[in-house]
Design an enzyme around this catalytic site. Structure first.
Site, short mmCIF file in Angstrom:
data_model
loop_
_atom_site.label_atom_id
_atom_site.label_comp_id
_atom_site.label_asym_id
_atom_site.label_seq_id
_atom_site.Cartn_x
_atom_site.Cartn_y
_atom_site.Cartn_z
N SER A 18 0.84 -1.21 0.00
CA SER A 18 0.00 0.00 0.00
C SER A 18 0.87 1.26 0.00
O SER A 18 0.62 2.20 -0.75
CB SER A 18 -0.92 0.02 1.23
N ARG A 43 0.60 7.91 6.09
CA ARG A 43 -0.30 7.05 6.88
C ARG A 43 -1.73 7.58 6.82
O ARG A 43 -2.69 6.80 6.81
CB ARG A 43 0.19 6.90 8.33
N HIS A 46 -3.00 6.48 3.58
CA HIS A 46 -3.22 5.03 3.67
C HIS A 46 -4.55 4.73 4.36
O HIS A 46 -5.30 3.82 3.96
CB HIS A 46 -2.06 4.39 4.46
#
Length: 211
Positions: A18, A43, A46
């Site tokens: 990812s 993050r 994500h």
């Protein structure tokens, strides 16, 4: 479903893949993230699959380093939702002597909020301000929490150690974030309407995982 497009990966490889995709897409968009902020912004992307955060996340000077130092020195985290609280890696936080709290379900807070015609989030901030150690305020839902923090800074000789301000929504959300951007408190704020408890937790975790 087109099976040819499915990537078969072992579970431990999925997150790694990812982040590789995020890095590739940022390159395609000609977006270069500052080194210090890169892991937190990635993050958040994500968590949300939303590349707008690469443009809208705002960091005060040295914010990430300050946030990591606070955690290392045992600061507590206070959230404005139990969802954000649930998402934060409390095991890693506890290693450094920190605790995570959410006072939203506290009966006394609910009663006070009703009596004073205020939101529970705002009253929760007053309670959090009584914690006798540095506190990282992590707001993913309630702009009234950010407004209350700003008012307390204006009226009292008190300052939060750090503000993560990413409430989501339509009423007062943008204005509340702009208030914090005007202060000299270390912050990570997402400009605009986007955010949420999952984003707030992701920012905390991104800092925790770097320690």
């Amino acid at each position: 479903m087109e099976h040819s497009k499915i990537e078969y990966l072992p579970p431990e490889e999925i997150e790694k893949r990812s982040f590789e995709i995020i890095t590739e897409e940022l390159l395609k968009r000609n977006i270069s993230l500052p080194k210090e902020e890169e892991l937190i912004t990635k993050r958040v992307i994500h968590t949300s699959a939303d590349f707008d955060y690469a443009e809208t996340l705002c960091y005060s000077q040295g914010a990430v380093e300050i946030l990591k130092e606070l955690i290392k020195n045992g600061a507590d985290i206070v959230t404005d939702t139990n969802m954000a609280l649930a998402g934060i890696n409390k095991k890693v936080l506890a290693k450094f002597g920190g605790e995570a709290h959410c006072f939203m379900a506290n009966e006394h807070i609910a009663l006070l909020a009703k009596q004073r015609n205020m939101t529970r989030a705002a009253v929760s901030m007053e309670k959090a301000a009584t914690i006798e150690k540095p506190v990282i305020f992590t707001i993913g839902n309630a702009p009234t929490a950010l407004i209350k923090l700003y008012e307390m800074m204006e009226k009292m000789d008190w300052k939060p150690a750090f503000i993560i301000g990413v409430p989501v929504g339509f009423v007062n959300v943008e204005a509340a974030k702009e208030l914090i951007l005007k202060t000299n408190i270390p912050y990570i704020i997402n400009r605009g309407r986007k955010g949420g408890s999952n984003i707030a937790a992701a920012i905390c975790n991104a800092a925790l995982y770097q320690l």
